[in-house]
Write an enzyme that holds these catalytic residues in place. Structure first.
Site, PDB file in Angstrom:
ATOM      1  N   ALA A   1       0.816  -1.217   0.000  1.00  0.00           N
ATOM      2  CA  ALA A   1       0.000   0.000   0.000  1.00  0.00           C
ATOM      3  C   ALA A   1       0.844   1.258   0.000  1.00  0.00           C
ATOM      4  O   ALA A   1       0.299   2.361  -0.111  1.00  0.00           O
ATOM      5  CB  ALA A   1      -0.925   0.006   1.224  1.00  0.00           C
TER       6      ALA A   1
ATOM      7  N   LYS B   1      -6.969   5.547 -11.815  1.00  0.00           N
ATOM      8  CA  LYS B   1      -6.255   6.500 -12.671  1.00  0.00           C
ATOM      9  C   LYS B   1      -5.177   5.823 -13.512  1.00  0.00           C
ATOM     10  O   LYS B   1      -4.581   6.454 -14.392  1.00  0.00           O
ATOM     11  CB  LYS B   1      -5.661   7.611 -11.815  1.00  0.00           C
ATOM     12  CG  LYS B   1      -6.747   8.468 -11.177  1.00  0.00           C
ATOM     13  CD  LYS B   1      -6.233   9.329 -10.076  1.00  0.00           C
ATOM     14  CE  LYS B   1      -7.406  10.084  -9.441  1.00  0.00           C
ATOM     15  NZ  LYS B   1      -8.457   9.184  -8.909  1.00  0.00           N
TER      16      LYS B   1
ATOM     17  N   VAL C   1     -11.470   6.653  -2.206  1.00  0.00           N
ATOM     18  CA  VAL C   1     -11.842   5.954  -0.979  1.00  0.00           C
ATOM     19  C   VAL C   1     -12.387   6.953   0.035  1.00  0.00           C
ATOM     20  O   VAL C   1     -11.666   7.854   0.490  1.00  0.00           O
ATOM     21  CB  VAL C   1     -10.637   5.191  -0.394  1.00  0.00           C
ATOM     22  CG1 VAL C   1     -11.051   4.445   0.870  1.00  0.00           C
ATOM     23  CG2 VAL C   1     -10.089   4.217  -1.431  1.00  0.00           C
ATOM     24  N   LEU C   2     -13.652   6.814   0.378  1.00  0.00           N
ATOM     25  CA  LEU C   2     -14.267   7.681   1.384  1.00  0.00           C
ATOM     26  C   LEU C   2     -13.611   7.450   2.737  1.00  0.00           C
ATOM     27  O   LEU C   2     -13.502   6.315   3.189  1.00  0.00           O
ATOM     28  CB  LEU C   2     -15.765   7.376   1.499  1.00  0.00           C
ATOM     29  CG  LEU C   2     -16.621   7.704   0.280  1.00  0.00           C
ATOM     30  CD1 LEU C   2     -18.022   7.163   0.483  1.00  0.00           C
ATOM     31  CD2 LEU C   2     -16.658   9.191   0.036  1.00  0.00           C
TER      32      LEU C   2
ATOM     33  N   LYS D   1       1.426   4.366 -11.386  1.00  0.00           N
ATOM     34  CA  LYS D   1       0.684   3.207 -10.888  1.00  0.00           C
ATOM     35  C   LYS D   1       0.448   2.183 -12.004  1.00  0.00           C
ATOM     36  O   LYS D   1       0.453   0.970 -11.765  1.00  0.00           O
ATOM     37  CB  LYS D   1      -0.645   3.649 -10.273  1.00  0.00           C
ATOM     38  CG  LYS D   1      -0.506   4.161  -8.858  1.00  0.00           C
ATOM     39  CD  LYS D   1      -0.003   3.051  -7.944  1.00  0.00           C
ATOM     40  CE  LYS D   1       0.045   3.433  -6.508  1.00  0.00           C
ATOM     41  NZ  LYS D   1       0.482   2.308  -5.649  1.00  0.00           N
TER      42      LYS D   1
END
Length: 890
Positions: free
Chosen positions: A626, A672, A712-713, A684
């Site tokens: 991550a 993206k 991501v909320l 990415k």
């Protein structure tokens, strides 16, 4: 009803039978003055080999020692993978570990208690390539040895039979004893040939027999302790590892005297089993296990399944039979339910559902040669009488779903009660509260609080978890000391239950994204769809018992991932980040203190020697990557830094993972990356391609995969957190464009996607959550403002920033997407081969060189050359375009 035990004859579960001849034989040996391995052992080995029609037999101290010695005799590579059924005695797995090998757990068919060709093949795929296999003839039933060996792609010369139950078993017409490389028998006091202790290895391979004879005496080439007997020699050498595991002449003499009785004893066991079959035939819900292949059953055990229609649970039935003087037992607790084996074994990605189904049902009834027909009838009669419900039905208005986890709430105070109410009202969280534990005597004396019982105090955690078959324990005492928390957590984990801690758990339930004063968010209202419960029960097996490394662990996604991974019981959870403050904070949240320094890893993924060192020392089996630079507008200004972290850092991790044999590697990417026009998306996308290229040359058993997130909320620096700050300050909310849309997901959905990808991946996929339609940012901001009582929000449009799209897509023009085994997850695959001037790994050094020289213009040109469609030059962003602060990343 009162049961008067004195009026009921006892039916013990097992009885040891030592014949008069065996007693006299033991006395004879004791009187001889020679009691260790000698003439009696040699004769017993010859007679036993003849009995099972094997070329050689070697007497040893126990069946567990027999398994270890047989594995050593195969001369497998250090750390070799050995397939073993998860429903077996713990000593069998210990034998593998003691031999320097690694157990790979195989699921079983709940109808037979034994593996099938399909579960063996699945486990073999999970470990890449098995080096050997142990086949258990469970309860004495014949196992399809050759079929299982073929499924594992192993020759029979690399198969060991666990014949602890199987003296007298035959597979087809062939007695167990020489079907495979070696068979390992037990002479424990309750076995079909009871001696008290001792074991035997039988084989047709003379070299295997010779290695075991040497290994049972420390690996010595000659028995120096027999120097007073013919053939003894003080001159010996040691060429291979060994242990002290020889059979004594006392054991052998008893075995020789008992062996002639086995045929009669087996006949009596078969008669008792036949009587059970008749007596149980009319009892609904009591079902004997099936026999998986043709042959003779040794009838060491008589296991049955206590099914739901019987009306009384297995554990309650054990207690009620015991009250009536009838002994029973359970064979066995599956290995993956024990903390030590969760840490030290390999589990298939799909979990072990067959064993999990069987374990709460399986029950062994009394069966031994002295069991009379009347005793069998008594057992069957009591089973018939005890059928049916014996407890009042629960008063809860809504029945719990079978897939929910039985949950024990630690703490019956306000926090615990609120948590229990939330869980009871929200079955989609998958947790069904069963009861409380609390140290308050007042709460204990009350007996129950609301609809839930108080089952004891915190010291009762282990007993309550076992008695009530608890799957998850939630600690709901915010002020609990770190020492007390560790005690509760260790007690719960010892039963196989996962442990969750209230603060982070409550945050996950309530979706707090901007502080404790913000009311709970309605995700459906914000993004126009219900939140998806992504994680399946099988995801646990991907990390349970494994060494797991999370990079970027201190970030919002990484930290939530660590919380969920920890609940699944990894053997070690390594937290890697370059920000030591975030790591310290996370460790306090996870463990209640920051003393577990060995699991904290401070490192920059750009530092290749340091990453290589970490992987060599920690040898992670599962890696969740991550760590990344993900602030879109800042990376447009600093593309070199994006390349160093997102591309080069990923390649360092991928190379290290392949070198150390990591089993699962999951890259966290972004939507993206689909037809990228930003530096974030381009770097990415290159990380995704690195992962896919690594899969092409990955060692057997290593799987590389990636997931793409939407926005991501609730992640740090995300849209909602910035909007909340802007609303709180009373200023206008900045939005780039009236028509800009994005895909949104919650943190829990994001982490669930990562865990499911690790479970499903076969290698090289890019997984994407089906988030349905994109959401207009303007609409989301207005709904969010209404949810925090700001009905008339002032929105200022700033214009699209460099690298931003008006509308994101989940897949590129050159990708197709397919459904997966998970109904809400899609997999992206290239629809045509990438255009390129060679392998990606050959072209990346040029990109790295320009990044190391901090040449932003050259880096963009290199990115454009690697990714057609990416703009080679960047327009200078205006001041206005940079006023929108949220990163629009993941």
């Amino acid at each position: 009803m009162t049961v008067h035990r004195s009026h009921i004859p006892r039916v013990p579960f097992a009885v040891t039978e030592i014949s008069p001849e065996a007693r006299r034989a033991a006395e004879r040996v004791l009187a001889s003055g020679w009691v260790t391995t000698g003439h009696e052992t040699e004769l017993f080995e010859q007679e036993f080999a003849s009995y099972v029609r094997a070329g050689h037999a070697v007497g040893v101290s126990s069946c567990t020692a027999a398994l270890e010695l047989a594995l050593r005799a195969l001369r497998l590579p250090a750390g070799g993978r050995v397939l073993i059924p998860t429903v077996t005695f713990c000593g069998a797995a210990q034998a593998i570990l003691h031999a320097g090998l690694r157990p790979v757990l195989v699921d079983v068919d709940p109808r037979t208690g034994m593996p099938t060709a399909a579960t063996v093949a699945e486990a073999s795929r999970a470990c890449g390539c098995a080096n050997a296999m142990i086949v258990l003839h469970f309860a004495g039933a014949p196992a399809p040895v050759a079929e299982l060996a073929e499924a594992a792609r192993l020759p029979l010369s690399l198969v060991i039979e666990d014949a602890a139950h199987a003296l007298g078993t035959s597979v087809g017409d062939h007695p167990v004893g020489a079907l495979s490389a070696a068979a390992c028998f037990s002479f424990y006091a309750t076995k079909n040939l009871p001696i008290g202790e001792g074991g035997m290895v039988t084989t047709d391979d003379e070299s295997i027999a010779g290695r075991i004879r040497r290994a049972r005496l420390h690996g010595m080439s000659a028995d120096a302790w027999r120097r007073d007997l013919p053939g003894a020699d003080w001159r010996y050498t040691v060429e291979d590892a060994g242990l002290k595991a020889n059979m004594t002449d006392v054991q052998a003499a008893i075995g020789r005297a008992q062996l002639p009785h086995v045929a009669d004893w087996q006949g009596r066991r078969h008669a008792a089993a036949d009587r059970y079959a008749v007596g149980l035939d009319g009892i609904s819900g009591i079902e004997p296990l099936d026999v998986p292949t043709r042959g003779t059953h040794a009838r060491h055990l008589y296991p049955v399944r206590v099914l739901e229609e019987y009306g009384t649970g297995r554990d309650e039935l054990i207690e009620r039979l015991a009250e009536r003087g009838i002994g029973t037992s359970v064979h066995f607790i599956p290995l993956h339910r024990m903390p030590y084996f969760r840490r030290s074994t390999t589990l298939p990605p799909g979990g072990l559902p067959g064993a999990d189904e069987l374990f709460p049902q399986v029950l062994s009834l009394p069966l031994y040669q002295g069991l009379t027909a009347d005793m069998v009838d008594q057992v069957c009669s009591e089973l018939g009488r005890l059928a049916g419900p014996h407890r009042s039905a629960p008063s809860a208005p809504n029945p719990r779903r079978s897939e929910e986890l039985r949950t024990l709430v630690i703490g019956a105070g306000e926090a615990g009660q609120a948590l229990a109410r939330d869980l009871a009202r929200t079955p989609e969280f998958g947790l069904a509260p069963v009861g409380y534990l609390d140290d308050d005597p007042v709460k204990q004396s009350a007996g129950s609080i609301g609809d839930l019982p108080v089952l004891g105090n915190l010291d009762d955690t282990k007993a309550a978890a076992l008695e009530h078959r608890i799957d998850a324990v939630v600690v709901a005492i915010p002020g609990l000391s770190p020492e007390r928390f560790r005690e509760v957590a260790e007690a719960a984990e010892a039963t196989g239950a996962s442990v969750r801690y209230l603060p982070s758990f409550i945050a996950a339930l309530r979706r707090d994204v901007a502080g404790s004063d913000m009311r709970a968010l309605d995700v459906h209202q914000l993004i126009g769809r219900n939140e998806i419960h992504v994680v399946s029960p099988e995801a646990r097996s991907t990390v349970a018992g494994r060494r797991v490394l999370v990079t970027g662990a201190g970030g919002s996604i990484g930290s939530e991932l660590c919380r969920q991974v920890r609940a699944f019981g990894p053997s070690r959870l390594f937290l890697l980040d370059h920000d030591e403050s975030n790591l310290h904070r996370l460790q306090l949240e996870l463990y209640g203190d920051a003393l577990l320094s060995d699991d904290i890893v401070i490192s920059d993924i750009r530092d290749r020697p340091r990453i290589d060192q970490i992987f060599r020392e920690l040898r992670p089996e599962v890696v969740f990557h991550a760590a990344a630079h993900k602030h879109l507008p800042l990376l447009e200004r600093h593309p070199c830094e994006g390349v160093k972290s997102n591309v080069m850092g990923t390649q360092h991790l991928v190379r290290a993972a392949a070198a150390c044999g990591t089993e699962r590697f999951v890259l966290i990417s972004t939507d993206k990356a689909a037809d990228p026009v930003s530096v974030l998306g381009a770097t990415k996308r290159l990380a995704e391609l690195i992962v896919q290229e690594a899969q092409q040359s990955a060692p057997a058993g290593t799987v590389f995969t990636a997931v793409r997130f939407g926005n991501v909320l609730g992640s740090r620096g995300s849209l909602l957190s910035v909007v909340a700050e802007q609303l709180g300050s009373g200023g206008p909310v900045t939005v780039t464009h009236p028509d800009v849309t994005r895909f949104f997901m919650t943190i829990e959905e994001a982490v669930g996607l990562v865990l499911e990808a690790a479970r499903m991946a076969e290698g090289g996929e890019v997984f994407v959550l089906d988030m349905h339609d994109p959401v207009r940012i303007v609409d989301l901001v207005r709904k969010f403002a209404q949810s925090v009582n700001v009905p008339d929000v002032d929105i200022r449009f700033t214009g699209l920033r460099q690298g931003e799209k008006l509308n994101e897509t989940l897949f590129s023009r050159h990708e197709s997407h397919t459904r997966t085994s998970h109904p809400q997850i899609l997999a992206a695959t290239p629809s045509r081969r990438r255009n390129g001037r060679g392998a990606l790994s050959e072209r990346l050094p040029g990109l790295y060189a320009t990044a190391q020289h901090n040449d932003a213009t050259a880096v963009r040109r290199e990115l454009a050359g690697l990714l057609p469609g990416f703009p080679a030059s960047a327009a200078s962003p205006s001041h206005t375009a940079m006023t929108a602060p949220y990163p629009d990343g993941f």
